[in-house]
Design an enzyme around this catalytic site. Structure first.
Site, PDB file in Angstrom:
ATOM      1  N   THR A   8       0.794  -1.208  -0.178  1.00 19.31           N
ATOM      2  CA  THR A   8       0.021  -0.081  -0.052  1.00 19.31           C
ATOM      3  C   THR A   8       0.926   1.192   0.122  1.00 19.31           C
ATOM      4  O   THR A   8       1.922   1.201   0.701  1.00 19.31           O
ATOM      5  CB  THR A   8      -0.848   0.003   1.406  1.00 19.31           C
ATOM      6  N   LYS A  13      -2.093   3.309   6.629  1.00 21.01           N
ATOM      7  CA  LYS A  13      -2.383   1.754   6.760  1.00 21.01           C
ATOM      8  C   LYS A  13      -0.875   1.283   7.103  1.00 21.01           C
ATOM      9  O   LYS A  13      -0.923   0.305   7.946  1.00 21.01           O
ATOM     10  CB  LYS A  13      -2.786   1.068   5.653  1.00 21.01           C
ATOM     11  N   ASP A  70      -7.524  -4.608   1.451  1.00 23.54           N
ATOM     12  CA  ASP A  70      -8.697  -4.052   0.770  1.00 23.54           C
ATOM     13  C   ASP A  70      -9.745  -3.677   1.775  1.00 23.54           C
ATOM     14  O   ASP A  70     -10.181  -4.686   2.608  1.00 23.54           O
ATOM     15  CB  ASP A  70      -9.120  -4.641  -0.442  1.00 23.54           C
TER      16      ASP A  70
END
Length: 196
Positions: A8, A13, A70
């Site tokens: 990512t 995150k 996700d």
């Protein structure tokens, strides 16, 4: 020590994943460690499908085990939207624009607030092709008025039963209750077993 690439470019995150895995016998790398990699195409209709696409794509590009996430927000009054399109709800990858659209859609429905849930699916694609999967969810409400300066994405608009938003929590508090925190704990347990 096992090398795992966190697939990512979202710094929020990355922080959460690094914090969750700090006691594991793994070395975490990010996509930045591999220079200018192309963007993975996320065109699946499910969180699992998109996480698999990213994990497989970057495992192939980097030659390392790759962990992809996700996740997204599902709002009841909006029929589950933005769902898998959460990161690009406004048409582009922009938190402020996405939140603006969320508020506009709630206003169109005449909803001051709505039941909602954050969902997260993590997929680790190892160099041998074996995959590990974990999921987590966090139930609450979205409101038109934001609160808090922490977190990222829709966090300031997502209220927990405590009355606080995810954006008002410390990273440790958020990890304890969030969708990603739950998925990360399950993934960490699998990684500990696999790489111990």
């Amino acid at each position: 020590m096992k090398k795992i690439v966190v697939a990512t470019k979202n710094e929020g995150k990355v922080k959460e994943i690094l914090a969750a895995f700090q006691k594991l016998p793994v070395e975490l790398l990010t996509l930045k460690d591999f220079g200018d990699l192309p963007e993975a195409v996320e065109d699946a209709d499910t969180f699992l499908g998109n996480a698999q696409l990213k994990a497989r794509f970057y495992a192939e590009k980097t030659g390392c085990a790759c962990l992809a996430d996700d996740s997204g927000l599902e709002v009841e009054v909006l029929g589950g939207a933005p769902g898998v399109r959460s990161a690009r709800y406004s048409g582009r990858h922009d938190d402020a624009a996405n939140n603006e659209k969320l508020v506009a859609e709630l206003q169109k429905k005449g909803a001051v607030e709505s039941a909602a849930a954050f969902r997260c699916v993590l997929v680790l694609c190892d160099a041998d092709g074996k995959e590990l999967v974990s999921e987590g969810s966090c139930v609450g409400h979205v409101r038109q008025s934001p609160c808090g300066a922490g977190g990222f994405g829709y966090d300031p608009y997502f209220y927990l039963a405590s009355g606080k938003t995810l954006a008002e929590l410390t990273l440790q508090e958020k990890q304890a209750v969030s969708h990603r925190g739950a998925a990360l704990r399950l993934m960490a347990a699998q990684l500990k077993e696999r790489f111990a």
